[in-house]
Design a protein around this motif. Structure first.
Motif, short mmCIF file in Angstrom:
data_model
loop_
_atom_site.label_atom_id
_atom_site.label_comp_id
_atom_site.label_asym_id
_atom_site.label_seq_id
_atom_site.Cartn_x
_atom_site.Cartn_y
_atom_site.Cartn_z
N MET A 179 0.68 -0.75 -0.31
CA MET A 179 0.18 0.17 0.16
C MET A 179 0.94 1.21 0.13
N ILE A 180 1.76 1.50 0.31
CA ILE A 180 2.90 2.48 1.20
C ILE A 180 3.49 3.10 -1.24
N ARG A 181 3.41 1.19 -1.12
CA ARG A 181 4.91 1.72 -2.42
C ARG A 181 3.62 2.00 -3.32
N ALA A 182 2.50 1.72 -3.42
CA ALA A 182 1.50 2.26 -4.50
C ALA A 182 1.40 4.18 -3.92
N PHE A 183 1.08 4.19 -3.06
CA PHE A 183 1.03 5.32 -2.31
C PHE A 183 2.38 6.37 -2.88
N GLU A 184 3.75 5.58 -3.05
CA GLU A 184 4.81 6.55 -3.38
C GLU A 184 4.20 7.14 -5.08
N ALA A 185 4.24 5.62 -5.47
CA ALA A 185 3.86 6.03 -6.81
C ALA A 185 3.35 7.03 -7.77
N ASP A 186 1.40 6.86 -6.32
CA ASP A 186 1.35 7.96 -6.71
C ASP A 186 1.47 9.67 -6.48
N PHE A 187 2.13 9.67 -5.84
CA PHE A 187 2.45 10.76 -5.04
C PHE A 187 3.43 11.26 -6.37
N LYS A 188 3.69 10.99 -7.08
CA LYS A 188 4.57 10.99 -8.34
C LYS A 188 3.81 11.90 -9.33
N LYS A 189 2.19 11.23 -8.99
CA LYS A 189 1.09 12.14 -10.21
C LYS A 189 0.83 13.67 -9.76
N VAL A 190 0.40 13.07 -7.94
CA VAL A 190 0.23 14.21 -7.82
C VAL A 190 0.52 16.36 -7.49
N VAL A 191 2.33 15.31 -7.59
CA VAL A 191 3.40 16.25 -7.09
C VAL A 191 3.79 17.13 -8.50
N GLY A 192 3.09 16.59 -9.46
CA GLY A 192 2.87 17.90 -11.02
C GLY A 192 1.99 18.45 -10.34
N ILE A 193 2.12 19.21 -12.16
CA ILE A 193 1.35 20.12 -12.47
C ILE A 193 0.61 19.92 -13.67
N SER A 194 -0.59 19.37 -13.93
CA SER A 194 -1.04 18.85 -15.15
C SER A 194 -1.67 19.75 -15.64
N TRP A 195 -2.02 20.04 -17.06
CA TRP A 195 -2.51 20.81 -18.15
C TRP A 195 -3.69 21.10 -17.85
N TYR A 196 -4.85 20.06 -17.35
CA TYR A 196 -5.91 20.97 -16.86
C TYR A 196 -6.12 21.41 -15.83
#
Length: 478
Positions: free
Chosen positions: A264-281
């Motif tokens: 669960m923590i490994r998956a959460f760390e992988a999701d953090f990569k998506k959250v920390v960025g600023i997407s086009w929307y």
């Protein structure tokens, strides 16, 4: 000497590099280069430590931050290069009287811009007089050099604030799961020693806590309970045990000692990569936020409330999914041997998409970062009493709501997401360690290449590596 090469009437501030002492230019450049190199080496050292510590998802998140910094550098370059060109984009002065963040002064005329020096109107018209190029045409520049500079600073502050606050919130969310580690260790120790007794379904605390009635009345009470439960004890030990066993039963049969917490923590760390960025929307939302900052509309108070309400809805939904899992068990079973095991399914999530929750959290975090960054930028640039800041009561309310949203997200919503997001039909590739995951990726790529050459290997080539193995791949290393 001091006046040569400068514009007419220019004082020391108008002197160009042609007449600046070389030691000053060299010193300023040295300071900038040294600061940049120190920052770059710090990021490099942090990346090496993450790689040595087997924190590949966090290392990838660091690379994502570097990409955002590169994008900021490119934006900075564009603003610098085109600031001269914007001075030659001239518009009628009447156009500048609409959609203002602050009302015009009583005497709006030829001196409208010079009369606003030091005021909030500099956000649109800068702080100085219009450029000579536009003045000769009887018009005004669309954006002054000072306004470009202020916009430049704001974008930088927003991006840095978003990255820092997201990192702090993610760390707070992981810290909130410290009890889960102890629960996992307790389960691992007691896995072989506990006898598999048969109990009535209502004897389980997990069922009693979540199932207290039936019908429409209980549906309403269930949602109310889910709403309030996110503020205290969002995940109990019984919740964790039931969801853990349900995940293992669906995806990891034959591996009862699978360490669900580490996965669960490994998956959460992988999701953090998506959250920390600023997407086009998110950049599009930034433009909308700036556009709607019009005097008298008071849109910002609603733009602050909307993410806060959305965060409460997301938290309630995550809690209600746990309740629905318990209700499903109670409806299907009268007695259970051993511990309660729920049945994960995408049907519990909005539009059958567990990933949608992460996108909503991403928007909430960005809006909070925008609100906090916007407040401090306005405070430093224009002062607290500036009209662009808005009414003091509204300003304080917006800031408090943003801070509360950030704390609630780290304290409750992110931990809920970290465990409930795995209650869908599929699992993430974080279920495998890095070596196994890389091996599966390489195997799938080779299979796809073979499929292009030989159609009889289509069954092998049809495998995917996006984490949706559907339990068909047997685990070799838990």
């Amino acid at each position: 000497m001091a006046g040569g090469g400068a514009k007419a009437g220019g004082g020391p501030e108008a002197i160009t590099l042609e007449h600046r002492p070389t030691w000053i230019v060299a010193a300023v450049c040295s300071v900038i280069v040294i600061i940049s190199l120190v920052f770059e080496r710090l990021l490099h050292s942090l990346g090496k430590r993450l790689k040595k510590g087997s924190k590949k998802p966090l290392y990838e998140a660091l690379l994502k931050i570097k990409e955002e910094l590169m994008l900021l550098g490119f934006i900075s370059l564009l603003l610098t290069v085109f600031q001269g060109a914007t001075q030659k984009i001239c518009v009628r002065e009447s156009i500048m009287h609409h959609l203002l963040p602050c009302p015009l002064p009583p005497r709006a005329g030829a001196k409208v811009f010079t009369g606003m020096l030091g005021g909030a109107r500099r956000l649109l018209a800068g702080g100085g007089a219009a450029d000579d190029y536009c003045q000769r045409k009887g018009k005004v520049p669309i954006l002054s050099v000072e306004a470009m500079h202020q916009l430049h600073i704001f974008i930088f502050v927003l991006a840095v604030t978003h990255v820092v606050l997201t990192a702090i919130t993610a760390i707070l969310g992981i810290a909130q799961t410290r009890n889960w580690r102890r629960w996992e260790e307790k389960i691992q120790l007691n896995n072989d020693s506990d006898p598999q007794m048969i109990k009535h379904v209502q004897e389980f605390k997990f069922i009693r806590d979540h199932v207290k009635g039936h019908g429409k009345r209980w549906k309403i009470l269930g949602w109310l309970r889910s709403f309030f439960k996110q503020f205290y004890g969002s995940v109990t030990e019984e919740d964790y045990t039931a969801m853990r066993l349900g995940f293992i039963t669906k995806h990891c049969k034959g591996h009862p000692k699978f360490n669900f917490y580490k996965y669960m923590i490994r998956a959460f760390e992988a999701d953090f990569k998506k959250v920390v960025g600023i997407s086009w929307y998110l950049w599009a939302l930034l433009v909308v936020f700036l556009l709607l900052n019009v005097h008298g509309w008071y849109v910002y108070i609603w733009l602050t409330l909307a993410p806060f309400i959305l965060l409460l809805v997301v938290g309630s939904k995550m809690e209600h999914i746990i309740t629905e899992l318990a209700v499903q068990v109670a409806q299907k079973h009268t007695a259970i041997e051993g511990d309660v095991a729920v049945t994960p399914s995408d049907d519990f999530f909005w539009f059958h998409r567990p990933k949608l929750v992460l996108q909503l959290i991403h928007i909430v975090l960005f809006q909070n970062a925008f609100e906090i960054a916007f407040f401090f930028w306005l405070l430093v640039t224009y002062g607290f009493n500036s009209c662009i800041m808005g009414r003091p009561a509204y300003v304080i309310a917006r800031l408090v709501i943003s801070v509360v949203s950030q704390l609630l997200c780290g304290y409750s919503t992110l931990p809920l997401y970290a465990i409930v997001s795995h209650m869908g039909n599929s699992f993430k590739k974080a279920i495998f360690d890095d070596n196994v995951s890389e091996g599966l990726v390489s195997w799938a790529q080779k299979a796809r290449r073979r499929k292009g050459k030989k159609t009889e290997n289509a069954e092998v080539g049809g495998s995917s590596v996006d984490g949706r193995y559907g339990g068909a791949v047997q685990m070799t290393d838990a």
